[in-house]
Scaffold this motif. Structure first.
Motif, PDB file in Angstrom:
ATOM      1  N   ALA A 129       0.844  -1.277   0.149  1.00 14.69           N
ATOM      2  CA  ALA A 129       0.318  -0.357   0.142  1.00 14.69           C
ATOM      3  C   ALA A 129       1.032   1.415   0.475  1.00 14.69           C
ATOM      4  O   ALA A 129       0.730   1.993  -1.101  1.00 14.69           O
ATOM      5  CB  ALA A 129      -0.583  -0.065   1.420  1.00 14.69           C
ATOM      6  N   LEU A 179       1.833   2.181  -2.774  1.00 12.41           N
ATOM      7  CA  LEU A 179       0.550   2.631  -4.472  1.00 12.41           C
ATOM      8  C   LEU A 179       0.636   4.161  -3.642  1.00 12.41           C
ATOM      9  O   LEU A 179      -0.011   4.701  -4.990  1.00 12.41           O
ATOM     10  CB  LEU A 179      -0.477   1.448  -3.818  1.00 12.41           C
ATOM     11  CG  LEU A 179      -1.691   1.984  -4.430  1.00 12.41           C
ATOM     12  CD1 LEU A 179      -1.397   1.439  -5.900  1.00 12.41           C
ATOM     13  CD2 LEU A 179      -2.917   0.973  -4.299  1.00 12.41           C
ATOM     14  N   ASP A 180       0.736   4.643  -2.617  1.00  6.91           N
ATOM     15  CA  ASP A 180       0.348   6.251  -2.700  1.00  6.91           C
ATOM     16  C   ASP A 180       1.352   6.689  -3.189  1.00  6.91           C
ATOM     17  O   ASP A 180       0.656   7.622  -3.641  1.00  6.91           O
ATOM     18  CB  ASP A 180       0.837   6.017  -0.450  1.00  6.91           C
ATOM     19  CG  ASP A 180      -0.820   5.656   0.091  1.00  6.91           C
ATOM     20  OD1 ASP A 180      -1.736   4.908  -0.797  1.00  6.91           O
ATOM     21  OD2 ASP A 180      -0.255   5.101   1.120  1.00  6.91           O
ATOM     22  N   ASN A 199      -8.067   4.718  -5.949  1.00  8.08           N
ATOM     23  CA  ASN A 199      -8.704   4.146  -5.460  1.00  8.08           C
ATOM     24  C   ASN A 199      -9.298   3.228  -6.580  1.00  8.08           C
ATOM     25  O   ASN A 199      -9.891   1.677  -5.570  1.00  8.08           O
ATOM     26  CB  ASN A 199     -10.183   4.957  -5.184  1.00  8.08           C
ATOM     27  CG  ASN A 199     -10.360   5.490  -4.213  1.00  8.08           C
ATOM     28  OD1 ASN A 199      -9.286   6.298  -3.249  1.00  8.08           O
ATOM     29  ND2 ASN A 199     -11.158   6.828  -4.676  1.00  8.08           N
ATOM     30  N   ARG A 229      -6.195   0.230  -5.397  1.00  7.69           N
ATOM     31  CA  ARG A 229      -6.209   0.004  -3.838  1.00  7.69           C
ATOM     32  C   ARG A 229      -7.143  -1.167  -3.609  1.00  7.69           C
ATOM     33  O   ARG A 229      -7.385  -1.879  -3.269  1.00  7.69           O
ATOM     34  CB  ARG A 229      -7.238   0.915  -3.452  1.00  7.69           C
ATOM     35  CG  ARG A 229      -5.966   1.943  -2.578  1.00  7.69           C
ATOM     36  CD  ARG A 229      -6.938   3.142  -2.052  1.00  7.69           C
ATOM     37  NE  ARG A 229      -6.384   4.449  -1.686  1.00  7.69           N
ATOM     38  CZ  ARG A 229      -4.615   4.299  -0.878  1.00  7.69           C
ATOM     39  NH1 ARG A 229      -4.403   3.057  -0.349  1.00  7.69           N
ATOM     40  NH2 ARG A 229      -4.034   5.649  -0.792  1.00  7.69           N
TER      41      ARG A 229
END
Length: 156
Positions: free
Chosen positions: A50, A53-54, A67, A70
């Motif tokens: 994560a 990904l951020d 989104n 995610r």
């Protein structure tokens, strides 16, 4: 003795190829593509958690739906963002053509699209890319290639 030598030669010469996971799922699937990813140079970004990904939010002029990404279970699938780099017009893009594990290498083959010379295209700088979900299992190296692409490799 001759039979044994022949058997060893055959076994050593055989490569291990797979086009699906042990459970029958595809090794790779295209999640999305965008004309404006923000990667100004050709290459790839490997995302396995994560926090990685951020970091996509920080790409300049990035237009990816974080989104949507995610929703991917990063425990089961990792993401590979493959970019073409900055292009002078619209009409460029990438599409996953095939995925196969050959001798411990996950080989992704992509089709690179460019507009025909006589096409009417938007006159804007673009940074096209494709986001591909891949299995993180049973390979040690990732190789991305295709017509119109430089081959990119990455160790797992």
């Amino acid at each position: 003795m001759t039979v044994l030598a022949l058997a060893i030669t055959l076994v050593a010469g055989c490569s291990v190829n797979r086009s699906a996971t042990a459970s029958g799922a595809p090794l790779a699937r295209q999640v999305t593509e965008s004309d404006h990813c923000g990667l100004t140079a050709p290459g790839l970004v490997y995302i396995s958690n994560a926090s990685e990904l951020d970091r996509l939010r920080r790409l300049p002029s990035g237009n990816l739906s974080i989104n949507q990404l995610r929703a991917i279970d990063l425990e089961r699938e990792h993401l590979v963002l493959v970019g073409l780099g900055q292009k002078p017009t619209g009409g460029y893009g990438l599409t996953l053509r095939s995925a196969e594990i050959v001798d411990g290498v996950l080989e992704l083959t992509l089709n690179a699209r460019k507009p025909p010379q006589d096409a009417m295209v938007t006159q804007v700088l673009t940074t096209p890319c494709a986001v591909i979900a891949i299995t993180p299992e049973d390979w040690k190296q990732l190789r991305v290639s295709g017509e119109g692409l430089d081959t990119i490799t990455r160790q797992q």
